[in-house]
Write an enzyme that holds these catalytic residues in place. Sequence first.
Site, PDB file in Angstrom:
ATOM      1  CB  ALA A  17      -5.815   5.929   0.266  1.00 52.42           C
ATOM      2  CB  THR A  61       2.742   6.855   1.611  1.00 55.32           C
ATOM      3  OG1 THR A  61       3.626   5.811   1.995  1.00 55.32           O
ATOM      4  CG2 THR A  61       2.842   7.011   0.097  1.00 55.32           C
ATOM      5  CE1 TYR A  78      -0.656   3.395  -1.077  1.00 57.51           C
ATOM      6  CE2 TYR A  78       1.657   3.454  -0.419  1.00 57.51           C
ATOM      7  CZ  TYR A  78       0.326   3.741  -0.161  1.00 57.51           C
ATOM      8  OH  TYR A  78      -0.017   4.385   1.004  1.00 57.51           O
ATOM      9  CE  LYS A 120      -1.420   7.933  -0.471  1.00 60.07           C
ATOM     10  NZ  LYS A 120      -2.845   8.179  -0.075  1.00 60.07           N
TER      11      LYS A 120
END
Length: 280
Positions: free
Chosen positions: A61, A102, A125, A129
């Site tokens: 990732a 996440t 981010y 994700k």
Amino acid sequence: MQMERVLVLGARGTLGGQLMKLYPEAIGWDREEVDVLDFAALRAKVGGLGFVPDAVVNCVAFNDVDGAEDRPEQAFALNADFAGALSRYAKELGVPLVHYSTNYVFDGSRGEYAEADRPAPLSVYGQSKLRGEQRVAEPGGAWYVVRTAVIFGPRGASDLSKKSFVDLMLDLSAKSDTLQAVSDEVNSVTYAPDLAAATRDLLATLPAPGIYHATNSGEASWFDFAREIFRIAGRNVTVLPVSSMLFARKAARPPKAILLNTKLPPIRSWQAALAEFLGR
Ligand SMILES: NC(=O)c1ccc[n+]([C@@H]2O[C@H](COP(=O)([O-])OP(=O)(O)OC[C@H]3O[C@@H](n4cnc5c(N)ncnc54)[C@H](OP(=O)(O)O)[C@@H]3O)[C@@H](O)[C@H]2O)c1
């Protein structure tokens, strides 16, 4: 179902390293073996194995939450486009794929989130994700998106493997006996060996494809986490609670994003896991 020859991508990272310990027959690749962004190279390497792995577990990732604000293309390439391509490939091979996401897919306004709750990421981010989650689901194979949060544990073998908060705090406490820690950001906390074990259980039982939450039980602000680290480690450090406003960071974080696990067996408390990690 017996899963032995699992292909672990990101095998030298924090989580990947623990999966490699759990699966003695696993094939583990990291950047040194193959840059997964070169998908043709990855396919060729899998083809060269001479057998089809029992499952694919993707621990690769782009994890630099603040860095993603400046390099969104890189974050989306790895966290979303690659994840989607891998999901299509796993379906083509006819094997299950486990991919991780996440708690930062949530904005934190509700505090606690079940698997089906609507994401609303605050950062690049988190957006990358979330896009990854969607891309993994699209092909419709045996896909598992496991959302997790604040991973700690033995450091991955990779030099760039993210240093966990526990290491950071212990390092800082060697230099100062008074530290500040943010008290208005609350997360779930996850011990990498426990997450690896939850992944193994998932692959052994193969429940319905979908989104799962796997973290240790409980919740902690960075302040709570720091205090518990020093209490268990027996270090005499004063931790001062401070507002996140005091730490200027590029990416916005959710004020409170606890992942409720309503689908998998519960995992022990983060405090119990931390005590084991610190050898107490
Ligand atoms: N760590 C956390 O607190 C946290 C929180 C929530 C969710 N997650 C998710 O949990 C999963 C595992 O995280 P982690 O902390 O174990 O990650 P990690 O320690 O950063 O490991 C990722 C591994 O992937 C490798 N990698 C990166 N780009 C690559 C590429 N292009 N080709 C091949 N290998 C590449 C990295 O190598 P290099 O080191 O050389 O780049 C590293 O060894 C990720 O999906 C992450 O988003 C983590």
